[in-house]
Design an enzyme around this catalytic site. Structure first.
Site, short mmCIF file in Angstrom:
data_model
loop_
_atom_site.label_atom_id
_atom_site.label_comp_id
_atom_site.label_asym_id
_atom_site.label_seq_id
_atom_site.Cartn_x
_atom_site.Cartn_y
_atom_site.Cartn_z
CG ASP A 129 -1.96 -1.10 1.15
OD1 ASP A 129 -2.25 -1.56 0.03
OD2 ASP A 129 -2.46 -1.51 2.20
NE ARG A 267 -19.39 -8.29 -19.10
CZ ARG A 267 -20.59 -7.91 -19.55
NH1 ARG A 267 -21.18 -6.84 -19.04
NH2 ARG A 267 -21.21 -8.61 -20.49
O1 F6P Z 1 -1.36 -5.33 2.96
C1 F6P Z 1 -2.39 -4.39 3.05
C2 F6P Z 1 -3.54 -4.88 2.27
O2 F6P Z 1 -3.02 -5.19 1.04
C3 F6P Z 1 -4.74 -3.93 2.11
O3 F6P Z 1 -4.67 -3.07 1.02
C4 F6P Z 1 -5.89 -4.90 2.03
O4 F6P Z 1 -7.10 -4.32 2.45
C5 F6P Z 1 -5.46 -5.95 2.97
O5 F6P Z 1 -4.07 -6.04 2.86
C6 F6P Z 1 -6.10 -7.30 2.74
O6 F6P Z 1 -5.38 -8.29 3.38
P1 F6P Z 1 -5.92 -9.71 3.82
O7 F6P Z 1 -7.03 -10.09 2.91
O8 F6P Z 1 -4.73 -10.60 3.69
O9 F6P Z 1 -6.38 -9.58 5.24
#
Ligand code: F6P
Length: 343
Positions: A129, A267
């Site tokens: 992120d 889509r």
């Molecule tokens: O690493 C951060 C992140 O990529 C966020 O952008 C995302 O919401 C989250 O991880 C989702 O992670 P997980 O599904 O592994 O809990």
């Protein structure tokens, strides 16, 4: 010195490159020994370790994910005192003298608390992120953006054939860096971020304009974009660090656009975890390797409670606590620089 390495939180391309650089430099330059804790803080709490030597880590540079596994286990969930005591007891039992914690906000937050309690620890920041304030960049971001752009390029070509609006949702809960850079690199007509309110009528107007000139609209949005005024949240329990699971922003946008643009064909593609997987880009391999080298030098020189950080083009050590102070969101001037233009 016997050093334990762990990777916590969501995984990220480049984690293995950090492990590789840390073990090779620590072994060759300082005579350190290494073990790896499995699944982040879970492995630390449960004493679940594997040996890490040069032969084990050498092939890891281009390998995605983390060979140590990851989890969102929070050792501090029953209080800092109890968490520190449990970690300390486990390290003593295993004869581990110091920790290298590779993680994002949550993992480094735990590392900060351990450091404040006197546990020897250094860190390396990771997150696709790119939202940690104490470093100019985190490894994994470059790979994630490239993966998302490759997907958008493909989606744009099929969208053009069918005169469709292609909606692409990417990760990014509170910070829209992945969407911002993906949108710019893929030539998206609209990019929606968590940081900015969404003007659905304006998005619909852009879609109409792009279609009217014979092009297929490409819209990139963060999973955290407030399409209906707030984050779209999945009906799922929060994790051990209190985070809700996001989901549904793309579907909301899809529905709203269809209502506003009669006859519109859309889509939606939710890229989700696709952008978190795979082999790290060259830039991420370099950054991850430099972070691993810097963290190990810090450990050898007694710069405890610090983490590797990119400042301009230099890698320096900064206080671990700085990593978790403020989330680095997309600033207004980065939104403004590409706003209002017809792409
Ligand atoms: O690493 C951060 C992140 O990529 C966020 O952008 C995302 O919401 C989250 O991880 C989702 O992670 P997980 O599904 O592994 O809990």
């Amino acid at each position: 010195m016997r050093v334990g390495i762990l990777t916590g939180g969501g995984d990220c391309p480049g984690l293995n490159a950090v492990i590789r650089a840390a073990v090779l430099a620590g072994t060759q330059r300082h005579g350190f020994e290494f073990v790896g804790f499995l699944d982040g803080w879970r492995g630390v709490l449960e004493g679940d370790v594997v040996p890490l030597d040069e032969a084990r880590v050498r092939p890891l540079l281009a390998v995605g994910g983390t060979v140590l596994g990851s989890s969102r286990t929070n050792p501090m969930k029953d209080g800092v005192e109890a968490g520190v005591a449990a970690v300390r007891a486990s390290l003593e039992r295993l004869g581990v003298d110091a920790l290298l914690a590779i993680g994002g906000e949550d993992t480094l937050g735990v590392a900060t608390a351990l450091h404040e309690a006197g546990v020897p620890v250094v860190g390396a920041p990771k997150t696709i992120d790119n939202d940690l304030s104490a470093t100019d960049a985190t490894f994994g971001f470059d790979t994630a953006v490239q993966t998302a752009v490759d997907a958008c390029d493909k989606l744009a070509s099929t969208g053009a054939s069918h005169h469709r609006a292609m909606l692409v949702e990417v990760m990014g809960r509170h910070a829209g860096w992945i969407a911002l850079h993906t949108g710019m690199a893929a030539g998206a007509h609209v990019t929606l971020l968590p940081e900015e309110p969404v003007d659905l009528d304006a998005v619909a107007e852009t879609v109409r304009t792009v279609l009217a000139r014979g092009d297929a609209p490409l819209i990139v949005l963060s999973e955290g974009a407030p399409v209906l005024g707030d984050h779209a949240v999945k009906d799922a329990p929060t994790d051990a660090f209190g985070h809700v699971q996001l989901g549904g922003a793309g579907e909301q946008l899809d529905r709203e656009l269809q209502q506003r643009v009669p006859g519109l064909s859309t889509r939606l593609t939710v890229l989700g975890h696709l952008v978190r997987g795979g082999s790290p880009s060259a830039a991420d391999r370099v950054l991850a390797t430099r972070f691993g080298l810097s963290a190990i030098t810090a450990l050898a020189e007694g710069e405890l409670g610090t983490m590797a950080s990119l400042r301009g083009t230099d890698v320096v050590q900064v206080p671990l606590a700085d990593a978790t102070k403020v989330l680095r969101t997309v600033p207004e001037h980065r939104v403004a620089e590409s706003a209002g233009l017809s792409w």
